[in-house]
Design a protein around this motif. Structure first.
Motif, PDB file in Angstrom:
ATOM      1  N   ALA C  38       0.828  -1.226   0.039  1.00  0.00           N
ATOM      2  CA  ALA C  38      -0.145  -0.023  -0.074  1.00  0.00           C
ATOM      3  C   ALA C  38       0.855   1.337   0.080  1.00  0.00           C
ATOM      4  CB  ALA C  38      -1.017   0.110   1.214  1.00  0.00           C
ATOM      5  N   LEU C  39       0.545   2.231  -0.848  1.00  0.00           N
ATOM      6  CA  LEU C  39       1.187   3.492  -0.770  1.00  0.00           C
ATOM      7  C   LEU C  39       0.147   4.517  -0.439  1.00  0.00           C
ATOM      8  CD1 LEU C  39       3.631   4.634  -1.709  1.00  0.00           C
ATOM      9  CD2 LEU C  39       2.681   5.184  -4.104  1.00  0.00           C
ATOM     10  N   VAL C  40       0.255   4.946   0.999  1.00  0.00           N
ATOM     11  CA  VAL C  40      -0.489   5.897   1.719  1.00  0.00           C
ATOM     12  C   VAL C  40       0.102   7.249   1.958  1.00  0.00           C
ATOM     13  CG1 VAL C  40      -1.631   4.169   2.793  1.00  0.00           C
ATOM     14  CG2 VAL C  40       0.192   5.278   3.948  1.00  0.00           C
ATOM     15  N   GLY C  41      -0.794   8.263   2.143  1.00  0.00           N
ATOM     16  CA  GLY C  41      -0.161   9.573   2.077  1.00  0.00           C
ATOM     17  C   GLY C  41      -1.351  10.800   1.876  1.00  0.00           C
ATOM     18  N   GLU C  42      -1.141  11.839   2.294  1.00  0.00           N
ATOM     19  CA  GLU C  42      -2.174  13.007   2.165  1.00  0.00           C
ATOM     20  C   GLU C  42      -2.136  13.207   0.634  1.00  0.00           C
ATOM     21  OE1 GLU C  42      -2.057  16.592   4.970  1.00  0.00           O
ATOM     22  OE2 GLU C  42      -0.102  15.304   5.172  1.00  0.00           O
ATOM     23  N   SER C  43      -3.261  13.954   0.103  1.00  0.00           N
ATOM     24  CA  SER C  43      -3.253  14.426  -1.337  1.00  0.00           C
ATOM     25  C   SER C  43      -2.151  15.317  -1.543  1.00  0.00           C
ATOM     26  CB  SER C  43      -4.687  15.165  -1.322  1.00  0.00           C
ATOM     27  OG  SER C  43      -4.705  15.772  -2.704  1.00  0.00           O
ATOM     28  N   GLY C  44      -1.654  15.138  -2.644  1.00  0.00           N
ATOM     29  CA  GLY C  44      -0.336  15.889  -3.023  1.00  0.00           C
ATOM     30  C   GLY C  44       0.832  15.242  -2.597  1.00  0.00           C
ATOM     31  N   SER C  45       0.868  14.050  -1.743  1.00  0.00           N
ATOM     32  CA  SER C  45       2.331  13.613  -1.244  1.00  0.00           C
ATOM     33  C   SER C  45       3.009  13.000  -2.416  1.00  0.00           C
ATOM     34  CB  SER C  45       1.830  12.571  -0.115  1.00  0.00           C
ATOM     35  OG  SER C  45       0.886  11.694  -0.498  1.00  0.00           O
ATOM     36  N   GLY C  46       2.322  12.787  -3.789  1.00  0.00           N
ATOM     37  CA  GLY C  46       3.314  12.272  -4.616  1.00  0.00           C
ATOM     38  C   GLY C  46       2.906  10.641  -4.905  1.00  0.00           C
ATOM     39  N   LYS C  47       1.587  10.296  -4.460  1.00  0.00           N
ATOM     40  CA  LYS C  47       1.442   9.079  -4.784  1.00  0.00           C
ATOM     41  C   LYS C  47       1.073   8.675  -6.166  1.00  0.00           C
ATOM     42  CE  LYS C  47      -2.332   9.150  -2.040  1.00  0.00           C
ATOM     43  NZ  LYS C  47      -2.441  10.534  -1.737  1.00  0.00           N
ATOM     44  N   SER C  48       0.293   9.392  -6.722  1.00  0.00           N
ATOM     45  CA  SER C  48      -0.149   8.856  -8.183  1.00  0.00           C
ATOM     46  C   SER C  48       1.131   9.374  -9.001  1.00  0.00           C
ATOM     47  CB  SER C  48      -1.093  10.120  -8.509  1.00  0.00           C
ATOM     48  OG  SER C  48      -2.319   9.669  -7.952  1.00  0.00           O
ATOM     49  N   THR C  49       2.076  10.245  -8.645  1.00  0.00           N
ATOM     50  CA  THR C  49       3.261  10.412  -9.530  1.00  0.00           C
ATOM     51  C   THR C  49       4.186   9.097  -9.360  1.00  0.00           C
ATOM     52  OG1 THR C  49       2.955  12.675  -9.021  1.00  0.00           O
ATOM     53  CG2 THR C  49       5.087  11.929 -10.027  1.00  0.00           C
ATOM     54  N   GLY C  51       3.010   6.195  -8.707  1.00  0.00           N
ATOM     55  CA  GLY C  51       2.350   5.260  -9.456  1.00  0.00           C
ATOM     56  C   GLY C  51       2.446   5.191 -10.767  1.00  0.00           C
ATOM     57  N   TYR C  52       2.403   6.502 -11.162  1.00  0.00           N
ATOM     58  CA  TYR C  52       2.653   6.557 -12.884  1.00  0.00           C
ATOM     59  C   TYR C  52       4.135   6.091 -13.436  1.00  0.00           C
ATOM     60  CZ  TYR C  52      -1.739   9.531 -13.016  1.00  0.00           C
ATOM     61  OH  TYR C  52      -3.008   9.703 -13.054  1.00  0.00           O
ATOM     62  N   THR C  53       5.038   6.680 -12.244  1.00  0.00           N
ATOM     63  CA  THR C  53       6.294   6.082 -12.729  1.00  0.00           C
ATOM     64  C   THR C  53       6.471   4.637 -12.814  1.00  0.00           C
ATOM     65  OG1 THR C  53       7.057   8.118 -11.442  1.00  0.00           O
ATOM     66  CG2 THR C  53       8.732   6.551 -11.935  1.00  0.00           C
ATOM     67  N   VAL C  54       5.922   4.003 -12.026  1.00  0.00           N
ATOM     68  CA  VAL C  54       5.974   2.440 -11.790  1.00  0.00           C
ATOM     69  C   VAL C  54       5.206   1.979 -13.157  1.00  0.00           C
ATOM     70  CG1 VAL C  54       4.954   0.174 -10.820  1.00  0.00           C
ATOM     71  CG2 VAL C  54       6.199   2.170  -9.522  1.00  0.00           C
ATOM     72  N   ALA C  55       4.080   2.595 -13.695  1.00  0.00           N
ATOM     73  CA  ALA C  55       3.450   2.054 -14.516  1.00  0.00           C
ATOM     74  C   ALA C  55       3.930   2.743 -16.094  1.00  0.00           C
ATOM     75  CB  ALA C  55       1.896   2.435 -14.745  1.00  0.00           C
ATOM     76  N   GLY C  56       5.122   3.319 -15.993  1.00  0.00           N
ATOM     77  CA  GLY C  56       5.739   3.771 -17.128  1.00  0.00           C
ATOM     78  C   GLY C  56       5.174   5.099 -17.891  1.00  0.00           C
ATOM     79  N   LEU C  57       4.079   5.750 -16.969  1.00  0.00           N
ATOM     80  CA  LEU C  57       3.791   6.994 -17.773  1.00  0.00           C
ATOM     81  C   LEU C  57       4.575   8.109 -17.483  1.00  0.00           C
ATOM     82  CD1 LEU C  57      -0.030   6.080 -16.656  1.00  0.00           C
ATOM     83  CD2 LEU C  57       0.917   6.169 -18.874  1.00  0.00           C
ATOM     84  N   GLN C  58       5.353   8.159 -16.472  1.00  0.00           N
ATOM     85  CA  GLN C  58       6.143   9.230 -16.149  1.00  0.00           C
ATOM     86  C   GLN C  58       7.499   8.587 -15.937  1.00  0.00           C
ATOM     87  OE1 GLN C  58       5.120  12.467 -15.310  1.00  0.00           O
ATOM     88  NE2 GLN C  58       7.169  12.702 -15.490  1.00  0.00           N
ATOM     89  N   ALA C  59       8.673   9.235 -16.712  1.00  0.00           N
ATOM     90  CA  ALA C  59       9.817   8.778 -16.737  1.00  0.00           C
ATOM     91  C   ALA C  59      10.411   9.656 -15.462  1.00  0.00           C
ATOM     92  CB  ALA C  59      10.868   9.263 -17.613  1.00  0.00           C
ATOM     93  N   PRO C  60      11.169   8.813 -14.740  1.00  0.00           N
ATOM     94  CA  PRO C  60      11.864   9.418 -13.206  1.00  0.00           C
ATOM     95  C   PRO C  60      12.783  10.348 -13.892  1.00  0.00           C
ATOM     96  CG  PRO C  60      12.501   7.030 -13.751  1.00  0.00           C
ATOM     97  CD  PRO C  60      11.574   7.378 -14.750  1.00  0.00           C
TER      98      PRO C  60
END
Ligand code: ATP
Ligand code: SF4
Ligand code: MG
Lengths: 307, 316, 314
Positions: C38-49, C51-60
């Motif tokens: 699980a990846l938890v945290g407040e809104s804006g903590s970077g969770k989606s970012t 997740g996108y990186t893992v899914a290949g939608l966002q290059a690190p």
């Protein structure tokens, strides 16, 4: 796992089916469709007539300004040509210019808009500056200059430059060169919205490239505003064609178009006013029908009425 | 704010520069060249003489070079000589500009005023009778070929009814204000009608959009004095996009002016550009087109500024 | 359990009008085969970012990703994409309204050019039943389905290329509570059948408690604590995690302490605080917290670590 969360799902209706249903309820739109169909049939009726030997370009100096009569239902023009037949053939030319220039210019606009919207960044800035520049141009004067260009200076042969085909294609091309900006802007704005949708993300996560995303997701989802814009463009192009031909920079006689049939009308407006009325009326009816059609499509496609 | 104006002006200047080159090149592609009349009127011109002349006039130079030359001269106010008028371009241009300005401003006022009234009236009850009639009128306005409309007005008011003059600025020998005004009626009406349809539709759409907003809807439902205030407030909101679009389209009035002036023989910019292209008057055509571009760019600039000024959300 | 995916010192920055948004900063973690993190945290903590990186939608911007033991490069990324799929929060935006359900489910296969039209259609038919929808759903369009049903379709799509890992970005938070548990059960079910791993992004700790094996806590782009679910819930080590858990009193806590409430708002990722990013809101903050960035270090149980100078449980 047979829980259906209480949805009542009946027959499958595709999004296009829904739109068709809504369009049918738009009275003006439906009426316009009928009118346009009649107009197209009217123009195409020239083909069987020409097969019976009638010639829209054949002049008969003894029949100048003949009143309507059997065989020449709308009479003869200033060169003794059959007005009705010229209206039909001229209509074919005007409608064809409208469609072709819209398709070509629209294609340019779609490509520019989708590239700018999808890739963003510098490409977007460059393309949109270019588009703004185009929009800033005084259209009609520019079209006239383009219509006046000497094709032989561009490397075309003398023969081609004088031919009727050159006149036809020249006007199609110059209008498409000039009239793609509104579609480009529309497509860009729509692309900007769609590219941020999660279904686009899902496709990219699965390895989809730009071409796939544009073809499979963006284009289908922006198809409705594009169709509306194309419709409205057809109307605008027909108006452009008519004014250019009227001013002598479009379709060149003897090939008739609704615009150039009004060429001499200004001098003749006292002697043969009806010659000035018919072609203009046809242009007017066609364009207004096209615009109402666009309005009907818009209403049918309105996302607010879409669930 | 100043930075915004500066950057916009700078951008417009850049567009103008690019466009001047494009127009310059296009004009060069028109039939004939600046010397052909001179050569045609002088049967003794041998090919050598022609070549010498071309060299003197710099016509054998590459286009960029000629363009740079022209640009330098133009920046110093030298726009060249009009060969059909046998006068410096500026001398021909300025009276024409004045005629066009008059025509454009008058018809602009007419079309804006009328489209505001019609658009707002129609928006008060979308789908009602008024709305239907106004919509039909607006659609007719955007669908009618302007030159044909002019032709029909000439046919009706000049030929059949003898009410209005069909061409010119005034009758010969009659310089009264009334006569000037009579000559302006049909051109102004034609030009106004060419833009009124689009404006009306836009005002109507923008107003309907605004009236749909919740606070305005409730206020209207209450129908009290407060409701009227809100309505006026809503009007201001609705006008933001309208002003932009109207300002943006000021430049496109040029297209209408070209047709109108040609049809009613008004000696303005539009007719001048048209005639100069017809008669291969290169310098005049070039300057005319550039002026038209400048006017369009300037009105676009105004539209941007107006938008920034009216819309509180955009901080400049 | 062997490692399926690993993040090695991953940072993701965005350039916004000449400024830098530091959405994810120096995150290292791993997900094992068949595991749910699980990846938890407040809104804006970077969770989606993340997740996108893992899914290949966002290059690190910095750092590297490992998948099935190999570092992902541009070349190997392509094959990995079929094996890492994503499910989104909003079931309405996740399905292309212009596509019938069968095409939606089979899309990853089509993109990856796996199988023929016929086999893909067969796969879609099989999956639509697996996720509990009637077979005739295949020819229908998304607008005919409810939120929960759409999320089932999205799950079927994610399953179609037989992935090893699914990134689920708050897959339940847009759904009614009654439907949440159905979707959760579905996810559990398919996980067992397929030996899937999940990166389960959530801000709802109660949901997390039902599904996950381990929990990672993100604050302002930084990984502040990570550990096995029971250990982390029972003995949270980082003050931020403690405060998060106090907000949900029921979960895994045996004795009630005095609730710690986080004051204020999360600072902007445009200029994160120096030292420990949490020091602006931390009840235990000392001078050192403002200067020295705390590193992730073991805290008690095996695999449990936290990034705090004064963490509990060591
Ligand atoms: N494409 C982007 N460009 C600029 N900034 C971005 C971009 N994507 C995310 N951010 C910023 O990065 C930070 C992290 O955003 P992210 O969406 O990852 O947070 P989150 O934890 O998923 O929040 P939520 O719970 O609201 O979904 C936010 O400050 C956000 O504004
Ligand atoms: S390092 Fe200091 S500021 Fe950061 S969480 Fe620990 S105690 Fe609080
Ligand atoms: Mg998120």
């Amino acid at each position: 796992m047979s829980v259906m969360e209480g949805a009542s799902v009946e027959r499958a209706v595709s999004p296009w089916g829904l739109r068709l249903r809504r369009f049918r309820r738009h009275r003006m739109g439906m009426a316009s469709l009928v009118i346009l169909a009649v107009l197209v049939l009217f123009c195409l009726a020239a083909i069987p007539l020409q097969m019976t030997g009638m010639d829209p370009d054949a002049t008969d100096l003894f029949a100048r300004f003949d009143p309507p009569g059997p065989g020449h239902l709308l009479g003869m023009d200033e060169a003794g040509r059959d007005v009705l037949l010229r209206l039909m053939v001229g209509g074919q030319i005007s409608l064809l210019v409208g469609l072709l220039a819209t398709l070509i210019g629209g294609a340019v606009g779609i490509v520019i808009g989708i590239l700018a919207g999808y890739f963003g960044g510098r490409l977007d800035t460059a393309l949109m500056r270019f588009t703004d520049g185009m929009i800033a141009l005084p259209l009609l004067p520019l079209l006239i200059v383009l219509g006046a260009l000497d094709l032989t200076k561009l490397g075309f042969s003398q023969d081609f430059a004088r031919s009727g085909a050159a006149g036809f294609w020249r006007i199609v091309v110059i209008i498409s060169i000039v009239d793609w900006t509104s579609i480009a802007r529309l497509v860009r704005a729509a692309t900007l919205q769609i590219r941020e949708r999660d279904y686009v993300r899902a496709a990219r996560a699965a390895g989809a490239g730009a071409a796939y995303v544009m073809g499979a997701h963006i284009l289908p989802n922006i198809a409705t505003p594009i169709i509306v814009a194309f419709t409205l463009t057809v109307g605008r192009v027909i108006l452009f064609e008519s004014v250019l031909s009227f001013l002598g920079f479009g379709i060149v006689p003897p090939t008739p178009s609704w615009g150039n049939m009004l060429n001499n009308a200004q001098e003749l407006v006292t002697t043969a006013p009806l010659l000035a009325v018919y072609p203009g009326l046809l242009i007017f009816v066609t364009v207004i029908a096209v615009n109402f059609l666009g309005d009907g499509l818009q209403a049918a496609f309105d996302p607010r009425s879409e669930k | 704010m100043t930075a915004f104006i500066l950057s916009r002006t700078w951008q417009a200047a850049l567009v103008l520069l690019v466009m001047s080159f494009v127009i310059y090149s296009l004009i060069g592609l028109m039939p004939g060249d600046p010397l052909d009349i001179m050569i045609a009127s002088n049967p003794g011109a041998t090919p050598e003489v022609v070549a010498r002349l071309r060299a003197i006039y710099g016509l054998d130079q590459p286009i960029l070079y000629r363009y740079a030359h022209w640009l330098l001269a133009a920046m110093q106010g030298d726009l060249g000589f009009s060969r059909t008028h046998s006068q410096p371009v500026l001398v021909v241009l300025i009276p024409a500009l004045w005629t066009t300005c008059k025509l454009m401003l008058l018809s602009f006022v007419v079309s804006v005023a009328l489209s505001m009234v019609l658009g707002i009236w129609a928006a008060l009850k979308p789908g009602g009778v008024v709305d239907g009639v106004v919509s039909l009128f607006a659609f007719a306005g955007i669908s009618v070929p302007v030159f044909w409309l002019a032709l029909m007005m000439i046919l009706l008011f000049a030929v059949k009814l003898h009410l209005l003059p069909a061409s010119g600025l005034s009758d010969v020998g009659n310089e009264s204000f009334g006569d000037y005004a009579r000559h302006l009626v049909m051109p102004v009406v034609t030009l106004a009608l060419s833009s009124i349809g689009g404006f009306t539709r836009f005002v109507r759409a923008s107003m309907i959009e605004t009236l749909r907003m919740d606070h305005i809807r409730t206020a209207r439902a209450k129908g009290n004095a407060e409701g009227r205030v809100v309505l006026i407030h809503g009007l201001r909101n609705a006008m933001i996009p309208v002003v932009t679009v109207i300002a943006l389209s000021f430049g496109s009035l040029f297209s209408g002016a070209l047709v109108t002036e040609t049809m009613f023989a008004q000696p303005g910019m539009g007719k001048m550009i048209f005639d100069s292209i017809l008669s291969n008057d290169f310098n005049l055509a070039l300057s005319g087109l550039l002026f038209a571009t400048i006017v369009t760019l300037f009105s676009n600039l105004l539209a941007d500024l107006a938008y920034g000024w009216l819309d509180p959300r955009i901080k400049l | 359990m062997s490692e399926l995916l690993g993040l090695d010192d991953v940072s993701v920055h965005f350039a916004v009008r000449g400024q830098t948004v530091r959405a994810v900063q120096h995150v290292s973690l791993a997900i094992a085969e068949g595991e749910t993190l699980a990846l938890v945290g407040e809104s804006g903590s970077g969770k989606s970012t993340l997740g996108y990186t893992v899914a290949g939608l966002q290059a690190p911007t910095e750092g590297a990703l490992r998948f099935e033991g190999a570092v992902l490069t541009k070349a190997t990324w392509k094959q990995a994409r079929a094996k890492i799929q994503i499910v989104f929060q909003d079931p309405f935006g996740a399905l292309d309204p212009r596509m019938p359900v069968s095409a939606i489910i089979a899309e990853p296969l089509r993109i990856q050019r796996i199988g023929t039209d016929a086999t893909r259609r067969a796969r879609a038919a099989e999956l639509v039943e697996r996720v509990g929808l009637p077979r005739d759903a295949l020819n229908r369009y998304p607008h005919e389905f409810s939120g929960g049903q759409r999320q089932r379709i999205a799950i079927a799509r994610a399953l179609s290329p037989q992935p090893r890992l699914i990134v689920a970005d708050e897959p339940l938070s847009a759904l009614d509570v009654s439907i949440q548990s159905q979707i959760l059960n579905l996810m559990k079910e398919v996980q067992e059948q397929e030996r899937l791993s999940y990166l389960f992004i959530s801000h709802d700790l109660a949901v997390v408690n039902h599904l996950v094996d381990r929990v990672a806590v993100l604050y302002l782009g930084r990984l502040v604590e990570i550990g096995p679910r029971e250990a982390l819930f029972a003995r949270p080590s980082h003050p931020y995690t403690q405060a998060l858990l106090d907000a949900v009193p029921r979960i895994g806590r045996h004795r009630a302490r005095h609730a710690r409430i986080i004051k204020g708002e999360m600072p902007s990722p445009l200029n994160p605080p120096s030292g420990c990013v949490f020091h602006t809101r931390c009840p235990k903050a000392q001078d050192v917290c403002m200067q020295v960035v705390p590193q992730l270090e073991p805290a008690g149980a095996v695999g449990h670590s936290a990034a705090c100078h004064f963490k509990e449980g060591t």
